[in-house]
Design a protein around this motif. Sequence first.
Motif, mmCIF file in Angstrom:
data_model
loop_
_atom_site.group_PDB
_atom_site.id
_atom_site.type_symbol
_atom_site.label_atom_id
_atom_site.label_comp_id
_atom_site.label_asym_id
_atom_site.label_seq_id
_atom_site.Cartn_x
_atom_site.Cartn_y
_atom_site.Cartn_z
ATOM 1 N N VAL F 188 0.859 -0.863 0.347
ATOM 2 C CA VAL F 188 -0.034 -0.205 0.102
ATOM 3 C C VAL F 188 0.479 1.085 0.498
ATOM 4 N N ALA F 189 1.979 0.990 0.374
ATOM 5 C CA ALA F 189 2.325 2.455 0.718
ATOM 6 C C ALA F 189 3.064 2.588 -0.504
ATOM 7 N N GLY F 190 3.683 2.033 -1.768
ATOM 8 C CA GLY F 190 3.874 1.937 -2.311
ATOM 9 C C GLY F 190 3.390 2.262 -3.125
ATOM 10 N N LEU F 191 1.808 2.809 -3.198
ATOM 11 C CA LEU F 191 0.963 2.745 -4.076
ATOM 12 C C LEU F 191 0.297 4.026 -4.234
ATOM 13 N N VAL F 192 0.609 4.928 -2.147
ATOM 14 C CA VAL F 192 -0.066 5.904 -2.541
ATOM 15 C C VAL F 192 1.620 6.763 -1.727
ATOM 16 N N ARG F 193 1.276 8.472 -1.839
ATOM 17 C CA ARG F 193 2.027 9.784 -1.275
ATOM 18 C C ARG F 193 0.940 10.221 0.320
ATOM 19 N N THR F 194 0.162 9.637 0.901
ATOM 20 C CA THR F 194 -0.279 9.689 2.421
ATOM 21 C C THR F 194 -0.373 9.263 3.500
ATOM 22 N N PRO F 195 -0.188 9.180 4.149
ATOM 23 C CA PRO F 195 0.297 8.351 5.570
ATOM 24 C C PRO F 195 -0.809 7.216 5.613
ATOM 25 N N VAL F 196 0.435 6.181 5.470
ATOM 26 C CA VAL F 196 0.039 4.687 5.610
ATOM 27 C C VAL F 196 -0.148 4.729 7.314
ATOM 28 N N VAL F 197 -1.086 4.398 7.921
ATOM 29 C CA VAL F 197 -0.936 3.773 10.149
ATOM 30 C C VAL F 197 -0.748 2.223 9.776
ATOM 31 N N ALA F 198 0.174 1.608 9.375
ATOM 32 C CA ALA F 198 -0.398 -0.032 9.807
ATOM 33 C C ALA F 198 -0.370 -0.655 11.379
ATOM 34 N N VAL F 199 -1.493 -1.259 11.094
ATOM 35 C CA VAL F 199 -2.249 -2.374 12.355
ATOM 36 C C VAL F 199 -2.039 -4.060 12.801
ATOM 37 N N PRO F 200 -1.166 -4.385 12.807
ATOM 38 C CA PRO F 200 -1.025 -5.714 12.834
ATOM 39 C C PRO F 200 -2.085 -6.246 13.632
ATOM 40 N N THR F 201 -1.935 -8.068 13.884
ATOM 41 C CA THR F 201 -3.252 -7.904 13.795
ATOM 42 C C THR F 201 -2.788 -9.467 15.029
ATOM 43 N N GLY F 211 1.131 -12.028 16.611
ATOM 44 C CA GLY F 211 0.608 -10.671 16.223
ATOM 45 C C GLY F 211 2.356 -9.993 15.772
ATOM 46 N N LEU F 212 3.104 -11.028 16.375
ATOM 47 C CA LEU F 212 5.215 -10.435 16.996
ATOM 48 C C LEU F 212 5.360 -10.302 15.644
ATOM 49 N N THR F 213 4.716 -11.203 14.751
ATOM 50 C CA THR F 213 5.784 -11.061 13.204
ATOM 51 C C THR F 213 5.270 -9.970 11.910
ATOM 52 N N PRO F 214 3.826 -10.330 12.148
ATOM 53 C CA PRO F 214 3.511 -8.799 11.520
ATOM 54 C C PRO F 214 4.002 -7.545 11.875
ATOM 55 N N LEU F 215 3.842 -7.085 12.951
ATOM 56 C CA LEU F 215 4.006 -6.074 13.465
ATOM 57 C C LEU F 215 5.358 -5.845 13.074
ATOM 58 N N PHE F 216 6.400 -6.723 13.450
ATOM 59 C CA PHE F 216 7.838 -6.489 12.788
ATOM 60 C C PHE F 216 8.681 -6.743 11.287
ATOM 61 N N THR F 217 7.218 -7.157 10.669
ATOM 62 C CA THR F 217 7.203 -7.317 9.000
ATOM 63 C C THR F 217 7.516 -5.641 9.045
ATOM 64 N N MET F 218 5.856 -4.884 9.788
ATOM 65 C CA MET F 218 5.700 -3.785 9.500
ATOM 66 C C MET F 218 6.745 -2.334 9.462
ATOM 67 N N LEU F 219 7.645 -2.984 10.971
ATOM 68 C CA LEU F 219 8.607 -1.928 11.537
ATOM 69 C C LEU F 219 9.722 -1.750 10.389
ATOM 70 N N THR F 220 9.962 -3.226 10.229
ATOM 71 C CA THR F 220 11.290 -3.698 8.750
ATOM 72 C C THR F 220 10.688 -3.264 7.415
ATOM 73 N N THR F 221 9.422 -2.886 6.744
ATOM 74 C CA THR F 221 8.778 -2.796 5.462
ATOM 75 C C THR F 221 10.313 -1.871 4.661
ATOM 76 N N CYS F 222 10.538 -2.135 3.582
ATOM 77 C CA CYS F 222 11.568 -1.348 2.949
ATOM 78 C C CYS F 222 10.487 -0.345 2.353
ATOM 79 N N ALA F 223 8.936 -0.019 2.536
ATOM 80 C CA ALA F 223 7.926 1.181 1.678
ATOM 81 C C ALA F 223 8.969 2.293 2.985
ATOM 82 N N SER F 224 9.536 3.096 3.062
ATOM 83 C CA SER F 224 9.347 4.141 3.051
ATOM 84 C C SER F 224 7.992 5.140 4.427
ATOM 85 N N GLY F 225 8.183 5.531 5.947
ATOM 86 C CA GLY F 225 7.181 6.277 6.014
ATOM 87 C C GLY F 225 5.470 5.931 6.805
#
Lengths: 248, 248, 248, 248, 248, 248, 248, 248
Positions: F188-201, F211-225
């Motif tokens: 998603v963050a690669g598609l838009v230029r607005t804020p992206v707030v990620a919520v792991p479940t 939920g630690l794995t999706p959390l860490f995935t989101m924190l280590t994302t290559c997509a910036s911001g």
Amino acid sequence: MDPARLRELLAHVAQGATTVDDAVTALKDLPFRDLGIATLDSHRALRQGVPEVVFGEPKTAEQIVIIAREMIALGQNVMITRLAADKAAEVCAALPLQYNAAARIAFHEAAPPKARAARVAVVTAGTSDIPVAEEAAETLRLVGITAQRLYDVGVAGIHRLLHRRDALQEASAVIAVAGMEGALPSVVAGLVRTPVVAVPTSVGYGTHLGGLTPLFTMLTTCASGVVVVNIDNGFGAAMAVHRMFPTE
Amino acid sequence: MDPARLRELLAHVAQGATTVDDAVTALKDLPFRDLGIATLDSHRALRQGVPEVVFGEPKTAEQIVIIAREMIALGQNVMITRLAADKAAEVCAALPLQYNAAARIAFHEAAPPKARAARVAVVTAGTSDIPVAEEAAETLRLVGITAQRLYDVGVAGIHRLLHRRDALQEASAVIAVAGMEGALPSVVAGLVRTPVVAVPTSVGYGTHLGGLTPLFTMLTTCASGVVVVNIDNGFGAAMAVHRMFPTE
Amino acid sequence: MDPARLRELLAHVAQGATTVDDAVTALKDLPFRDLGIATLDSHRALRQGVPEVVFGEPKTAEQIVIIAREMIALGQNVMITRLAADKAAEVCAALPLQYNAAARIAFHEAAPPKARAARVAVVTAGTSDIPVAEEAAETLRLVGITAQRLYDVGVAGIHRLLHRRDALQEASAVIAVAGMEGALPSVVAGLVRTPVVAVPTSVGYGTHLGGLTPLFTMLTTCASGVVVVNIDNGFGAAMAVHRMFPTE
Amino acid sequence: MDPARLRELLAHVAQGATTVDDAVTALKDLPFRDLGIATLDSHRALRQGVPEVVFGEPKTAEQIVIIAREMIALGQNVMITRLAADKAAEVCAALPLQYNAAARIAFHEAAPPKARAARVAVVTAGTSDIPVAEEAAETLRLVGITAQRLYDVGVAGIHRLLHRRDALQEASAVIAVAGMEGALPSVVAGLVRTPVVAVPTSVGYGTHLGGLTPLFTMLTTCASGVVVVNIDNGFGAAMAVHRMFPTE
Amino acid sequence: MDPARLRELLAHVAQGATTVDDAVTALKDLPFRDLGIATLDSHRALRQGVPEVVFGEPKTAEQIVIIAREMIALGQNVMITRLAADKAAEVCAALPLQYNAAARIAFHEAAPPKARAARVAVVTAGTSDIPVAEEAAETLRLVGITAQRLYDVGVAGIHRLLHRRDALQEASAVIAVAGMEGALPSVVAGLVRTPVVAVPTSVGYGTHLGGLTPLFTMLTTCASGVVVVNIDNGFGAAMAVHRMFPTE
Amino acid sequence: MDPARLRELLAHVAQGATTVDDAVTALKDLPFRDLGIATLDSHRALRQGVPEVVFGEPKTAEQIVIIAREMIALGQNVMITRLAADKAAEVCAALPLQYNAAARIAFHEAAPPKARAARVAVVTAGTSDIPVAEEAAETLRLVGITAQRLYDVGVAGIHRLLHRRDALQEASAVIAVAGMEGALPSVVAGLVRTPVVAVPTSVGYGTHLGGLTPLFTMLTTCASGVVVVNIDNGFGAAMAVHRMFPTE
Amino acid sequence: MDPARLRELLAHVAQGATTVDDAVTALKDLPFRDLGIATLDSHRALRQGVPEVVFGEPKTAEQIVIIAREMIALGQNVMITRLAADKAAEVCAALPLQYNAAARIAFHEAAPPKARAARVAVVTAGTSDIPVAEEAAETLRLVGITAQRLYDVGVAGIHRLLHRRDALQEASAVIAVAGMEGALPSVVAGLVRTPVVAVPTSVGYGTHLGGLTPLFTMLTTCASGVVVVNIDNGFGAAMAVHRMFPTE
Amino acid sequence: MDPARLRELLAHVAQGATTVDDAVTALKDLPFRDLGIATLDSHRALRQGVPEVVFGEPKTAEQIVIIAREMIALGQNVMITRLAADKAAEVCAALPLQYNAAARIAFHEAAPPKARAARVAVVTAGTSDIPVAEEAAETLRLVGITAQRLYDVGVAGIHRLLHRRDALQEASAVIAVAGMEGALPSVVAGLVRTPVVAVPTSVGYGTHLGGLTPLFTMLTTCASGVVVVNIDNGFGAAMAVHRMFPTE
């Protein structure tokens, strides 16, 4: 198959005393039985000194009955560990088994174990560690080793443990069971020169981490030569002692 | 102090054969020496069958020399484990010690160990586990137990291990050393009925987690009676075996 | 969209055979359906060889019925995994689905799967690992692959496994399911040259860590070319095999 | 030894065409060689399709030379993985080996591999994942499989990956290499119906946890049938593919 | 036994005022009682200023009754922590104990505690942390220390905490109880110069990790001199304060 | 207190218009109310734009009623999150609150929120992530922001997400909710230029680690911001968006 | 490609103003360039408002030069983060780049960023957190946002932070950088109503766990609406802010 | 500012003895100094009894000099902890500081500390724990408290510790420092009734986990009232003791 028996078998083939087919069968014939849901290791008593033990916790009562019935039919001793009371009731209703509730072990003794000279001290740090200690003590009894119980002698009141020093030093080996911080084996191993088998328990909270903390404590002990088994594994500790004292 | 000796001492006090001051001293006199940086346990050889062993890794060469010099002066055997080659050079230059580089152990033998009948198989899963195995084997030698080395017989090529079955089954005990997935002790323990001491090593990468994975593998083994020591703790495995075979 | 089809579409636009609006629509039209709670991937059967599979565990019975009803209406095969017995009863009451309780899978076969030559050995280390193995075996059946069950052949009694060597070596691939220490795939992969998919299970206690230990064991195996799926993921292992054997 | 050969051998014994001593020798002759530091599995090429591979990282140059020299003497292909450049220089000076620095693999080809029809796409998420991908690609080459490199096509700029959709869909299998969040295999597996082997890498920082995060990401993927190997294990991924495509 | 008393006893032996037998008895008499399931430390009140406290959570009601009955018979105060309401009902039906439900503590006061001048602020970050705080406050009361409750003053609305600055600065010590991110002790310790005992609680979710996160927060605090106890250990925090203020 | 108001107050003191006592009070008077079990932050609406929100999960129904009643009495909006249905029934019976079961939020609107121009896309990877998304959407509604729901568009079928590209690119911000491997925000963050707030479940199993794995995935994302909130914290994501779009 | 441009292109095809070949080319032209080692996302500036940023840490100087040279050739701004001083020297010798050593960022400004009204407070808990804060501040500068530095205002001396309240409340957003226990964002978020982006740092020891503890602290904060980025990820925090303030 | 001083100031304003401007200045004057890289808490000596202490490890020598120079200029005592020898040399060359290498502390004593009656036993389990103990002892000296060192008295040779019982029981408090399994504080706390501050150290290997294991051991201790500080935090332990004994 050892080389001597192999040579003998081949000699019989060479002499015509054994047919090729029988030799193929003999060389392929393997000592176990396939029950569909389980592959029963019927020769383990020969190899290990005790028959295969059934780990009851993850199995259904139905599965346990199928396996135990076959073992009884083979004339083997039967031992089922970590068997909850409700499943034990079901299993004992179906088969001639006895149940030690404190140790959560059901058993059938086709023959009594051969008694051994070894006397093993089973020590706990607290009252709550007793179920694990009872699993160890009952297992020892079933393989013919005498257990001496020394309960609730944790290191926070060190005089309680020191008072039992004589009993500890006279034992053939010590099984030291402890939850919480798991410091008991460190002190015990400094007092005796015989084997010390440490058993961490799941008794504790917070940083106790379900038993990982006493486990790690026991593995990093400054006392040399302490060995460790899995969390709550009283059965494993007793079997380790069983390996140390040959039956003959 | 055992009750008999206590009674005798008090009788001497009652008879005036011992003064109160001497009795106080006797009752307070304790079997260790204070070196400032270390409190040397000079009676451990009596209690444990071996003198105190110096864990060399976290100590400076200076600290090791102070401690070892005192032990030599007391006429004790000396054993320093996990001693890096450079520190060993310093220590051996200062004191009459020998260094086994493969095992990273420096030692001084005031008296040779009393030989024992026990013969212990030291088995490794891979070539890279050899340094840990050598630490175990050298420790065994220093306490008078014969080690038989069986290296690189991991379970991924199971025939290599099965080929050594006779040697394993004839041993008094087995020390099974393995990094990576640490499956070796599970298979070994199914083949022998004697004690199996499992040693996880830090050889591996990724999910090997510095040795935690083979450690946990060994603790959760399906084979009963396997005992475990800390990661890379070849010394501890040997000391566990030392506890199993009394020097009489 | 492949260049040839793109060129054809544009040619039609240039020739007036296709209007600009239709071309915009064609270029934007995408192959899925929106159900509100789910975005059904109705073309997956084309892309992946099987229709979308519903992961039943975290969904309510209501959600599952909505999704499955639409799939049935589309004439697709339906497969719902990790479906507890009570939810299965609700769902099967509402829709023409069958339920395999051992595998915890509900399914509707609009058309039988095309049979394939591949025969896959599904092996377990213990009796308690059977539910995960059944999930794999039932999934294989639903995609047209034959499964051969070899249960309770763990490495602690290695002869049980070696006895099945022929069956293992004749299989097109092996799915090796194991809890506890998870050593089974290491030994299996040393015996066969075909694909070995390892499935760790949550059967165990203490340092087994809910399946993380056999998972890590399988990932750090010395045997080369073993691949691994998530804990208890029998479905995933079967789908991995499905990818290996093309349907035509 | 397969049953047919066993039967034939026994028949020869029965006929006197083979002496008992020769038969004992034949049955005892084992497919490995004991080098002291290593037990070389000299028949692995028969069982696994490739000779034993030497994991170079934890071994000394001396150990590697001993092992590789024996393999060359046996006329086998040699492959040494994770070999640092400095150790490679030492080893290549002593033996006729070549070194692929990008893949950190040294090799000796006694005979070229038999070429196979399979063409495997090796895909990376980023530039920094290339060394792991090269290890996979070089291993593929050494077992006779063609690798197609598609580098730096991570999902944060999804159009880069979608652009390569044709190449992916035409490949026999995909090896997807990714560090950071490791999302690449999830998307790739949704695009192709062939095997997807995911390789997490140690490229990342913070919550990347040395590669555990992409590993767990890949194991928990929503895409069905993705299989995973250890962190940075490009070799393992290639060997998994090797198992999927028989050489004849 | 302290040296002065030892010297006096020995002098009596020397003078014949005490027989050898009586001296042996005196020197062997040990300050605990063996209840089979527990080894009661009956002299702890002398050594520690409070009698042994029973950790109720992992014990059965039966075990607790046996231990508490003995303590009451010895004329000791009794205190049972982490006692669930249902077990408390059983225990209080059998013995003259009172139960503080908010603190989950049952107690019997043979004698009221000696009041002390110390006044301790018990502070919580949120409403949900109150049960742990009540355990601390009730324990303080039972050892004779006054607790002042300051609840729900977490740092996310910092003015709430700053408003209580006077109360904090006038306290003899502060017990700071916090779940979630556990930042409260860092700020409190910057406001006061007296002891700050931090208690992490299990109130939170997700990355709170059952209390490990506030625990680690408190241990890594930038504020100097903060000390920490186990998760939810309100009792331990109160006992730490008890050690700080001698009863003389 | 800002300098201008401070100066004004002091001028009044200097002029005698304010007494010293009143000034002391004014300077000490702080904007909160003490309810015993909670210290209500009654001015938070001024400081933060929304009144204090009650985290319902760890509180008893009684505690919630006390707090909410006071808030209603103060004329404030009330919002209680993570309120289970059974506790909600109790609370709503006692007070004029409404309950959104899908979002597990109870609320009382003293005044409707001021509508804002921002329109936020709330996206989920799967059907099972919907409850967390609903918590976010309902929170947005209560602070006056429009939510657009885009559910079940995970990356394993990437075309489902790409199809919604326009909706995503037109949104003021995106809240991306995902369990399992958590790869959605990267794409998603690669598609838009607005804020992206990620919520792991916490939707997943095995290596998903609660939920630690999706959390860490989101924190280590290559997509910036991309920014991240705690596991299952839909409320927090909405409040983060609330901070981004000022109400006037 | 947006729908409007697509429609226009197709209209030109329909009118014959654009040939089919040209349209195919236009529709196939892809917004990235394949450099072999990297797939440069040359249109990211359009989609994201900034060009692709090069993560310098895991790349070799050679790789960075290849990528940056291409970006410069395309007339793009260049930004390389986490670039160690020695690699920076190599890269800057080869290309017209500037290096900010405090922020470890190398950059080339083809065009200055368009200035924006947003003013962002960059706050640190301690002196040692400054490098991460500088990475954020320099990134903000490169995208045209003004940073105000407020350093060493951690919560253990809360008056230091409260003193800066005005500056915090006047900022458009706050980036709060903290190692150790990471409590700073909790307090800051209680003081302001604008966005708070929390950045945990690797500054700390022991239970700080390399930054995981402040990370978890920030994620479990009681303050609502705080968002978090990866450990030490000052760049990511700045990019999150960049997404919040459109360049219009 | 305390209420009494506030009232006095306001009275002066009311009486015209102080101008409004002077009062504003007085009320705005803040107890810290902004050094750019650091915000020096110049009034901490008043609040905490000791000046702000500089944590030297993560700071550059330049940063330390800037901060320490300001502190010296303010006439404060200076204390810099965890200062490596090489940085210490740089810092001591620039400023009039002394360096205690064993404790890794540099200090400047503007005035000697006021001596206090408290005498604190600093105990270590092993020789390798001494550096952490020295940090504690030197810190105690700098705040005016006498430290008594009792080194290498770990619990594996329990008589060594029991021999020091008198010294332990006579101390005002005990700081117990231990690596490896960290069992020392459990036993010590059973012997004394004064405060016991436990300090885990990073001395150990394998399951010692860099000090997490002794930390968890200390937190889960059965001995009541033990408090714990971070791994290797000898300074923190001393500061905790400092809080316990008011300077009056």
